[in-house]
Enzyme design. Sequence first.
Site, mmCIF file in Angstrom:
data_model
loop_
_atom_site.group_PDB
_atom_site.id
_atom_site.type_symbol
_atom_site.label_atom_id
_atom_site.label_comp_id
_atom_site.label_asym_id
_atom_site.label_seq_id
_atom_site.Cartn_x
_atom_site.Cartn_y
_atom_site.Cartn_z
ATOM 1 C CG LEU A 182 7.681 10.575 15.538
ATOM 2 C CD1 LEU A 182 6.597 10.630 16.540
ATOM 3 C CD2 LEU A 182 7.570 11.459 14.318
ATOM 4 C CB CYS B 276 5.303 7.709 14.261
ATOM 5 S SG CYS B 276 7.047 7.198 14.596
ATOM 6 C CE LYS C 91 2.722 9.491 6.540
ATOM 7 N NZ LYS C 91 4.269 10.047 6.456
ATOM 8 C CB ILE D 75 0.888 3.231 4.066
ATOM 9 C CG1 ILE D 75 2.145 2.872 3.254
ATOM 10 C CG2 ILE D 75 -0.442 2.371 3.426
ATOM 11 C CD1 ILE D 75 2.548 1.449 3.169
ATOM 12 C CB THR E 182 7.352 3.065 7.983
ATOM 13 O OG1 THR E 182 7.122 3.274 9.576
ATOM 14 C CG2 THR E 182 8.246 4.185 7.474
ATOM 15 C CB THR F 278 12.798 6.103 1.362
ATOM 16 O OG1 THR F 278 12.164 6.054 2.596
ATOM 17 C CG2 THR F 278 14.350 5.645 1.234
#
Length: 313
Positions: free
Chosen positions: A80, A137, A172, A198, A200, A273
Amino acid sequence: MNSTGGNPPSLAVSIGGLTLKNPVMPASGTFGYGEEYAPFADLNRLGAVVTKGISLLPRTGNPPPRIMESPAGMLNAVGLQNVGVRAFVSEKLPYLKQFDVPVIANIFGEAVDEYAAVAEILSRAGGVHALEVNISCPNVKKGGIAFGARPESAAEVTAAVRGSTDLPVIVKLTPNVTDIVEIALASESAGAHALSLINTLLGMSIDVERRVPHLANVTGGLSGPAVRPVAVRMVWQVAGRVKVPVIGVGGIVDAASALEFLIAGARAVQVGTGQFVNPGTTLDVIDGIEAYLHRHGMKGVQDLIGSLQCNFA
Protein backbone atom coordinates in the site's frame (compact mmCIF):
# COMPACT_ATOMS: atom_id res chain seq x y z
CA MET A 1 -32.19 -5.89 -35.93
CA ASN A 2 -32.51 -7.08 -32.32
CA SER A 3 -35.10 -6.36 -29.62
CA THR A 4 -33.44 -3.04 -28.85
CA GLY A 5 -35.01 -1.73 -32.07
CA GLY A 6 -31.66 -0.65 -33.38
CA ASN A 7 -30.92 1.61 -30.41
CA PRO A 8 -27.63 0.99 -28.62
CA PRO A 9 -28.07 -0.96 -25.38
CA SER A 10 -27.71 1.00 -22.17
CA LEU A 11 -24.57 0.25 -20.19
CA ALA A 12 -25.40 2.62 -17.33
CA VAL A 13 -25.54 1.28 -13.78
CA SER A 14 -26.10 2.77 -10.33
CA ILE A 15 -23.83 1.99 -7.39
CA GLY A 16 -25.03 3.34 -4.07
CA GLY A 17 -26.45 6.50 -5.62
CA LEU A 18 -23.49 6.94 -7.96
CA THR A 19 -24.44 6.67 -11.63
CA LEU A 20 -21.80 5.16 -13.93
CA LYS A 21 -22.01 5.39 -17.73
CA ASN A 22 -20.89 1.77 -17.89
CA PRO A 23 -20.05 -0.93 -15.33
CA VAL A 24 -16.29 -1.11 -15.97
CA MET A 25 -13.57 0.45 -13.84
CA PRO A 26 -9.97 -0.30 -12.93
CA ALA A 27 -9.20 -2.05 -9.65
CA SER A 28 -7.44 -0.10 -6.95
CA GLY A 29 -3.70 -0.60 -6.86
CA THR A 30 -3.45 -1.45 -10.55
CA PHE A 31 -4.17 1.99 -12.07
CA GLY A 32 -2.01 4.36 -10.05
CA TYR A 33 -3.75 7.71 -9.71
CA GLY A 34 -5.15 7.60 -13.25
CA GLU A 35 -2.47 9.79 -14.81
CA GLU A 36 -0.19 6.81 -15.34
CA TYR A 37 -2.72 5.10 -17.64
CA ALA A 38 -4.06 8.17 -19.46
CA PRO A 39 -1.65 7.69 -22.42
CA PHE A 40 -3.04 4.18 -22.95
CA ALA A 41 -6.75 4.40 -22.14
CA ASP A 42 -9.26 7.26 -22.50
CA LEU A 43 -10.31 7.83 -18.90
CA ASN A 44 -13.55 9.50 -20.07
CA ARG A 45 -14.77 6.15 -21.38
CA LEU A 46 -14.50 4.38 -18.02
CA GLY A 47 -17.39 3.83 -15.64
CA ALA A 48 -15.20 5.25 -12.88
CA VAL A 49 -11.55 5.65 -11.93
CA VAL A 50 -10.55 3.85 -8.73
CA THR A 51 -7.34 5.22 -7.27
CA LYS A 52 -4.74 3.25 -5.35
CA GLY A 53 -5.16 2.95 -1.59
CA ILE A 54 -4.71 6.22 0.31
CA SER A 55 -3.71 6.50 3.95
CA LEU A 56 -3.50 9.46 6.32
CA LEU A 57 0.30 9.68 6.04
CA PRO A 58 2.56 8.74 3.09
CA ARG A 59 3.79 5.14 3.01
CA THR A 60 6.88 3.70 1.29
CA GLY A 61 5.41 0.20 1.20
CA ASN A 62 7.29 -3.06 1.68
CA PRO A 63 10.94 -3.62 0.68
CA PRO A 64 11.68 -5.25 -2.70
CA PRO A 65 11.36 -7.73 -4.25
CA ARG A 66 7.62 -7.32 -3.95
CA ILE A 67 6.27 -8.55 -7.30
CA MET A 68 6.44 -12.14 -8.57
CA GLU A 69 4.76 -13.62 -11.64
CA SER A 70 3.05 -16.95 -11.09
CA PRO A 71 1.24 -19.28 -13.49
CA ALA A 72 -1.92 -17.44 -14.61
CA GLY A 73 -1.40 -14.69 -12.07
CA MET A 74 0.83 -12.49 -9.99
CA LEU A 75 1.95 -12.30 -6.38
CA ASN A 76 2.43 -8.84 -4.94
CA ALA A 77 3.43 -7.47 -1.58
CA VAL A 78 3.66 -3.78 -2.45
CA GLY A 79 2.32 -2.87 0.97
CA LEU A 80 0.00 0.00 0.00
CA GLN A 81 2.70 2.48 -0.98
CA ASN A 82 1.05 5.89 -1.48
CA VAL A 83 1.57 9.65 -1.24
CA GLY A 84 -0.77 10.19 1.71
CA VAL A 85 -4.19 11.84 1.63
CA ARG A 86 -3.07 15.47 1.72
CA ALA A 87 -0.65 15.07 -1.21
CA PHE A 88 -3.36 13.13 -3.03
CA VAL A 89 -5.76 16.06 -2.66
CA SER A 90 -3.22 18.73 -3.67
CA GLU A 91 -1.21 16.86 -6.34
CA LYS A 92 -3.27 13.98 -7.79
CA LEU A 93 -6.93 14.99 -7.56
CA PRO A 94 -6.63 18.17 -9.70
CA TYR A 95 -5.50 16.05 -12.66
CA LEU A 96 -8.46 13.69 -12.33
CA LYS A 97 -10.97 16.56 -12.11
CA GLN A 98 -10.46 17.39 -15.79
CA PHE A 99 -12.14 14.13 -16.84
CA ASP A 100 -15.84 13.42 -17.06
CA VAL A 101 -15.59 10.31 -14.93
CA PRO A 102 -16.44 9.65 -11.28
CA VAL A 103 -13.46 9.20 -8.96
CA ILE A 104 -13.63 6.46 -6.35
CA ALA A 105 -10.89 6.82 -3.76
CA ASN A 106 -9.71 3.62 -2.12
CA ILE A 107 -8.84 4.33 1.53
CA PHE A 108 -7.27 2.39 4.39
CA GLY A 109 -5.86 2.91 7.85
CA GLU A 110 -3.94 1.21 10.64
CA ALA A 111 -6.73 2.08 13.08
CA VAL A 112 -10.45 2.76 12.83
CA ASP A 113 -9.90 6.44 13.57
CA GLU A 114 -7.49 6.70 10.65
CA TYR A 115 -10.10 5.35 8.21
CA ALA A 116 -12.52 7.99 9.48
CA ALA A 117 -9.95 10.79 9.24
CA VAL A 118 -9.04 9.96 5.63
CA ALA A 119 -12.72 9.74 4.71
CA GLU A 120 -13.42 13.13 6.24
CA ILE A 121 -10.53 14.84 4.41
CA LEU A 122 -11.53 13.39 1.05
CA SER A 123 -15.17 14.30 1.56
CA ARG A 124 -14.25 17.96 2.00
CA ALA A 125 -11.78 18.00 -0.91
CA GLY A 126 -14.31 17.96 -3.75
CA GLY A 127 -13.78 15.83 -6.84
CA VAL A 128 -14.13 12.49 -5.05
CA HIS A 129 -17.45 10.80 -5.79
CA ALA A 130 -17.28 7.69 -3.61
CA LEU A 131 -14.99 5.91 -1.16
CA GLU A 132 -13.86 2.31 -1.40
CA VAL A 133 -12.89 1.10 2.06
CA ASN A 134 -10.01 -1.36 1.97
CA ILE A 135 -10.39 -3.85 4.82
CA SER A 136 -8.85 -6.62 2.77
CA CYS A 137 -5.19 -6.02 1.84
CA PRO A 138 -3.10 -9.02 3.00
CA ASN A 139 0.26 -7.23 2.69
CA VAL A 140 0.34 -4.84 5.65
CA LYS A 141 1.01 -5.65 9.29
CA LYS A 142 -1.60 -3.21 10.59
CA GLY A 143 -5.02 -2.53 9.05
CA GLY A 144 -6.23 -4.12 5.82
CA ILE A 145 -7.19 -7.74 6.28
CA ALA A 146 -6.92 -7.35 10.07
CA PHE A 147 -10.24 -5.48 9.90
CA GLY A 148 -11.83 -7.53 7.13
CA ALA A 149 -11.40 -11.00 8.61
CA ARG A 150 -14.03 -10.61 11.34
CA PRO A 151 -17.61 -9.33 10.97
CA GLU A 152 -17.34 -7.20 14.13
CA SER A 153 -14.30 -5.24 12.99
CA ALA A 154 -15.58 -4.97 9.41
CA ALA A 155 -18.76 -3.42 10.76
CA GLU A 156 -16.82 -1.10 13.08
CA VAL A 157 -14.74 0.35 10.23
CA THR A 158 -17.77 0.66 7.95
CA ALA A 159 -19.77 2.52 10.57
CA ALA A 160 -16.87 4.86 11.35
CA VAL A 161 -16.45 5.79 7.69
CA ARG A 162 -20.20 6.25 7.21
CA GLY A 163 -20.17 8.63 10.15
CA SER A 164 -17.41 10.71 8.56
CA THR A 165 -18.72 11.20 5.03
CA ASP A 166 -21.79 11.83 2.91
CA LEU A 167 -20.17 10.05 -0.04
CA PRO A 168 -21.24 6.55 -1.09
CA VAL A 169 -19.24 3.97 0.87
CA ILE A 170 -18.08 0.81 -0.91
CA VAL A 171 -16.47 -1.81 1.33
CA LYS A 172 -13.86 -4.05 -0.32
CA LEU A 173 -13.84 -7.57 1.10
CA THR A 174 -11.14 -10.20 1.44
CA PRO A 175 -11.48 -13.80 0.22
CA ASN A 176 -9.15 -14.95 3.00
CA VAL A 177 -11.99 -15.82 5.35
CA THR A 178 -14.08 -18.87 6.07
CA ASP A 179 -17.40 -17.27 5.14
CA ILE A 180 -17.33 -14.08 3.07
CA VAL A 181 -21.14 -13.81 3.22
CA GLU A 182 -20.91 -13.25 6.97
CA ILE A 183 -18.51 -10.33 6.47
CA ALA A 184 -20.66 -8.92 3.65
CA LEU A 185 -23.81 -8.95 5.77
CA ALA A 186 -22.01 -7.27 8.67
CA SER A 187 -20.71 -4.52 6.39
CA GLU A 188 -24.14 -4.01 4.85
CA SER A 189 -25.76 -3.79 8.28
CA ALA A 190 -23.19 -1.19 9.34
CA GLY A 191 -24.15 1.06 6.44
CA ALA A 192 -22.16 0.08 3.36
CA HIS A 193 -23.80 1.39 0.18
CA ALA A 194 -22.05 -1.28 -1.91
CA LEU A 195 -19.49 -4.08 -1.66
CA SER A 196 -16.54 -4.91 -3.88
CA LEU A 197 -14.98 -8.36 -3.88
CA ILE A 198 -12.55 -9.95 -3.98
CA ASN A 199 -9.14 -8.61 -2.97
CA THR A 200 -6.15 -10.91 -3.48
CA LEU A 201 -5.74 -14.43 -2.12
CA LEU A 202 -2.86 -14.89 0.29
CA GLY A 203 -0.05 -16.85 -1.42
CA MET A 204 3.64 -17.66 -1.38
CA SER A 205 6.36 -18.57 -3.88
CA ILE A 206 9.79 -20.08 -3.19
CA ASP A 207 13.12 -19.92 -5.07
CA VAL A 208 14.03 -23.58 -4.78
CA GLU A 209 17.72 -23.12 -5.74
CA ARG A 210 18.34 -20.54 -3.02
CA ARG A 211 15.60 -21.94 -0.76
CA VAL A 212 14.28 -18.47 0.04
CA PRO A 213 10.92 -16.80 -0.63
CA HIS A 214 10.69 -14.83 -3.86
CA LEU A 215 9.11 -11.92 -1.99
CA ALA A 216 10.91 -10.02 0.76
CA ASN A 217 7.60 -9.99 2.62
CA VAL A 218 7.60 -13.83 2.35
CA THR A 219 3.87 -13.92 1.51
CA GLY A 220 1.87 -11.83 -0.94
CA GLY A 221 -1.50 -11.41 -2.58
CA LEU A 222 -2.31 -13.60 -5.60
CA SER A 223 -4.27 -11.95 -8.41
CA GLY A 224 -4.96 -12.61 -12.09
CA PRO A 225 -6.90 -15.29 -13.99
CA ALA A 226 -5.97 -17.96 -11.43
CA VAL A 227 -8.28 -16.41 -8.83
CA ARG A 228 -11.26 -15.78 -11.12
CA PRO A 229 -13.26 -18.93 -10.33
CA VAL A 230 -12.94 -18.16 -6.62
CA ALA A 231 -14.02 -14.55 -7.17
CA VAL A 232 -17.01 -15.47 -9.34
CA ARG A 233 -18.17 -17.98 -6.75
CA MET A 234 -17.92 -15.45 -3.92
CA VAL A 235 -19.71 -12.74 -5.93
CA TRP A 236 -22.52 -15.17 -6.67
CA GLN A 237 -22.77 -16.14 -2.99
CA VAL A 238 -22.76 -12.55 -1.71
CA ALA A 239 -25.00 -11.05 -4.41
CA GLY A 240 -27.63 -13.61 -3.52
CA ARG A 241 -27.68 -12.55 0.13
CA VAL A 242 -27.24 -8.77 0.28
CA LYS A 243 -29.47 -5.96 -0.95
CA VAL A 244 -26.69 -3.51 -1.80
CA PRO A 245 -24.89 -3.61 -5.17
CA VAL A 246 -21.87 -5.87 -5.57
CA ILE A 247 -18.80 -5.01 -7.67
CA GLY A 248 -16.94 -8.06 -8.99
CA VAL A 249 -13.13 -8.13 -9.03
CA GLY A 250 -10.66 -10.92 -9.75
CA GLY A 251 -8.91 -12.12 -12.87
CA ILE A 252 -10.86 -10.18 -15.49
CA VAL A 253 -8.81 -10.07 -18.69
CA ASP A 254 -11.48 -9.71 -21.37
CA ALA A 255 -15.20 -9.19 -21.91
CA ALA A 256 -16.03 -12.87 -21.42
CA SER A 257 -14.49 -12.94 -17.96
CA ALA A 258 -16.27 -9.69 -17.02
CA LEU A 259 -19.57 -11.14 -18.22
CA GLU A 260 -19.15 -14.04 -15.79
CA PHE A 261 -19.28 -11.61 -12.87
CA LEU A 262 -22.28 -9.67 -14.21
CA ILE A 263 -24.24 -12.85 -14.88
CA ALA A 264 -23.34 -14.06 -11.37
CA GLY A 265 -24.94 -10.94 -9.91
CA ALA A 266 -22.31 -8.18 -9.90
CA ARG A 267 -23.64 -4.78 -10.90
CA ALA A 268 -20.21 -3.59 -12.00
CA VAL A 269 -16.70 -4.97 -12.41
CA GLN A 270 -13.13 -3.90 -11.79
CA VAL A 271 -10.16 -4.88 -13.97
CA GLY A 272 -6.85 -5.38 -12.18
CA THR A 273 -3.84 -7.48 -13.15
CA GLY A 274 -5.06 -7.85 -16.75
CA GLN A 275 -4.11 -4.21 -17.35
CA PHE A 276 -0.44 -5.03 -16.81
CA VAL A 277 -0.60 -7.26 -19.90
CA ASN A 278 -2.88 -4.99 -21.94
CA PRO A 279 -3.31 -1.40 -20.65
CA GLY A 280 -6.43 -1.11 -22.82
CA THR A 281 -8.22 -4.04 -21.18
CA THR A 282 -10.90 -1.86 -19.55
CA LEU A 283 -11.89 -0.35 -22.91
CA ASP A 284 -11.89 -3.76 -24.59
CA VAL A 285 -14.20 -5.04 -21.86
CA ILE A 286 -16.64 -2.13 -22.34
CA ASP A 287 -16.78 -2.78 -26.09
CA GLY A 288 -17.16 -6.50 -25.53
CA ILE A 289 -20.06 -6.13 -23.10
CA GLU A 290 -21.88 -3.83 -25.53
CA ALA A 291 -21.33 -6.29 -28.38
CA TYR A 292 -22.68 -9.12 -26.19
CA LEU A 293 -25.84 -7.15 -25.37
CA HIS A 294 -26.37 -6.46 -29.07
CA ARG A 295 -25.81 -10.11 -29.95
CA HIS A 296 -28.34 -11.31 -27.37
CA GLY A 297 -30.94 -8.63 -28.12
CA MET A 298 -30.79 -7.07 -24.64
CA LYS A 299 -31.88 -3.48 -24.04
CA GLY A 300 -29.27 -2.89 -21.41
CA VAL A 301 -26.80 -4.35 -18.97
CA GLN A 302 -29.56 -4.49 -16.35
CA ASP A 303 -31.05 -7.41 -18.32
CA LEU A 304 -27.78 -9.25 -17.85
CA ILE A 305 -27.04 -8.68 -14.17
CA GLY A 306 -27.88 -11.72 -12.06
CA SER A 307 -29.23 -13.66 -15.04
CA LEU A 308 -27.46 -16.91 -14.10
CA GLN A 309 -29.58 -20.01 -14.62
CA CYS A 310 -28.49 -23.08 -12.68
CA ASN A 311 -31.27 -25.36 -13.92
CA PHE A 312 -29.70 -27.78 -16.40
CA ALA A 313 -32.86 -29.88 -16.86
